[in-house]
Design a protein around this motif. Structure first.
Motif, PDB file in Angstrom:
ATOM      1  N   PRO A  81       0.823  -1.222   0.000  1.00 58.73           N
ATOM      2  CA  PRO A  81       0.000   0.000   0.000  1.00 58.73           C
ATOM      3  C   PRO A  81       0.855   1.270   0.000  1.00 58.73           C
ATOM      4  CG  PRO A  81      -0.921  -1.601   1.499  1.00 58.73           C
ATOM      5  CD  PRO A  81       0.382  -2.179   1.035  1.00 58.73           C
ATOM      6  N   GLY A  82       0.465   2.216  -0.863  1.00 57.63           N
ATOM      7  CA  GLY A  82       1.211   3.462  -0.983  1.00 57.63           C
ATOM      8  C   GLY A  82       2.464   3.333  -1.814  1.00 57.63           C
ATOM      9  N   LEU A  88      -3.311   3.936  -1.450  1.00 55.51           N
ATOM     10  CA  LEU A  88      -3.270   4.036   0.004  1.00 55.51           C
ATOM     11  C   LEU A  88      -4.565   4.694   0.474  1.00 55.51           C
ATOM     12  CD1 LEU A  88      -1.684   3.812   2.679  1.00 55.51           C
ATOM     13  CD2 LEU A  88      -0.766   6.095   2.202  1.00 55.51           C
ATOM     14  N   LEU A 106      -0.463   1.267   8.596  1.00 59.76           N
ATOM     15  CA  LEU A 106       0.830   1.073   7.947  1.00 59.76           C
ATOM     16  C   LEU A 106       1.813   0.509   8.966  1.00 59.76           C
ATOM     17  CD1 LEU A 106       0.990   4.379   5.878  1.00 59.76           C
ATOM     18  CD2 LEU A 106       0.356   2.103   5.083  1.00 59.76           C
ATOM     19  N   ARG A 155       1.122  10.002  -0.624  1.00 61.99           N
ATOM     20  CA  ARG A 155       1.656   8.806   0.018  1.00 61.99           C
ATOM     21  C   ARG A 155       2.757   9.103   1.034  1.00 61.99           C
ATOM     22  NH1 ARG A 155       2.042   4.737  -5.255  1.00 61.99           N
ATOM     23  NH2 ARG A 155      -0.210   4.553  -5.591  1.00 61.99           N
ATOM     24  N   VAL A 204       3.375   7.000   4.337  1.00 58.79           N
ATOM     25  CA  VAL A 204       4.131   5.750   4.366  1.00 58.79           C
ATOM     26  C   VAL A 204       5.534   6.008   4.922  1.00 58.79           C
ATOM     27  CG1 VAL A 204       5.126   3.922   2.957  1.00 58.79           C
ATOM     28  CG2 VAL A 204       2.846   4.757   2.442  1.00 58.79           C
TER      29      VAL A 204
END
Length: 272
Positions: free
Chosen positions: A47-48, A54, A60, A183, A186
């Motif tokens: 993800p991201g 995301l 995360l 993003r 992250v």
């Protein structure tokens, strides 16, 4: 709600899972293995990263990323795209952390580990990863383009550019990656997660492990890789050339080590 995870499933032969680093994508992971190695390569975008979106509510952490990978492998097994057996897992940096978390939570999926330039141990956040939350803050404050200019002026960047210019260039790439602003979380959140909580958890891993280190890399310290290899029972450590002055030599040496680490044991007990 989670966004669907994007992945590549290419090649034929024994399956191998390839996991990218923080801010990378599945193309980076696919580059860890030489093209002439016969293998079915499974390489997800976390993800991201890459083509996996995301969502705002997405957690995360290494535990969450490992669970996503396990879900993907379970689905591919159910669909008959992968055999029902454990497979080698190769991860670089963040991917090495995901691999460790996966081996701890789902040992049925992991036949062996190849951990390339690990960056996480038991300190949260790791001091070697301090540039990533800084980059996230600068992107949030100024946007990717102006944030990159501001980052170049920081002592963190200037010091790294003097001692490890290849890594300094890699960090600048975080500002220009796809959807950098959307993003940035992250880069802030993952350094504050741990693959495993402490030395005892690493010591409980019962899986063949190869740890790959490179000298003169402040984000992926060689000593940290040595510690990981000491904490995991019966792990082996291999050192490849540093990224500078010849990144190509480093990458080719890395691919050779990974290919050798995936080779089946010889009758005498070693690897072919």
């Amino acid at each position: 709600m989670r966004a669907p995870i994007t992945y590549s499933l290419t090649g034929d032969g024994p399956p191998v899972l390839l996991l990218h680093g923080l801010g990378g994508d599945r193309r980076q992971a696919l580059g860890l293995l030489p093209g002439d190695v016969r293998a079915t390569r499974i390489a997800p975008d976390m993800p991201g990263h890459g083509d996996t979106e995301l969502t705002a509510e997405e957690s995360l952490t290494f535990a969450e990323f490992a669970a996503l990978v396990a879900d993907l492998l379970d689905t591919l097994r159910e669909e008959g795209k992968l055999p029902i057996k454990a497979m080698p897992v190769v991860g670089v940096s963040m991917g090495a952390g995901i691999a460790v978390a996966l081996a701890d939570d789902r040992p049925d999926l992991v036949e062996r580990l190849i951990l390339i330039r690990p960056s996480w141990l038991d300190r949260c956040p790791p001091p070697n990863l301090a540039p990533f939350p800084l980059i996230a803050r600068l992107i949030d404050a100024f946007g990717p383009e102006a944030g990159s200019v501001a980052f170049r002026a920081t002592p963190e960047y200037q010091s790294m550019n003097e001692t490890a210019p290849a890594m300094a260039d890699s960090l600048l790439g975080q500002f220009t990656r796809s959807h950098a602003a959307e993003r940035s979380r992250v880069l802030a959140d993952i350094p504050s997660s741990l693959p495993l909580p402490n030395r005892d958890a690493y010591h409980r891993l019962q899986v063949e492990t190869l740890v790959v280190a490179a000298p003169d890399d402040p984000v992926h310290p060689e000593q940290l890789a040595r510690t990981v290899s000491n904490w995991i029972p019966n792990a082996r450590l291999v050192t490849v050339p540093r990224k500078m002055p010849d990144p190509t030599e480093h990458q080719l040496a890395l691919q050779r080590v990974v290919a050798a680490g995936l080779a089946p044991p010889t009758p005498g007990g070693g690897r072919s």
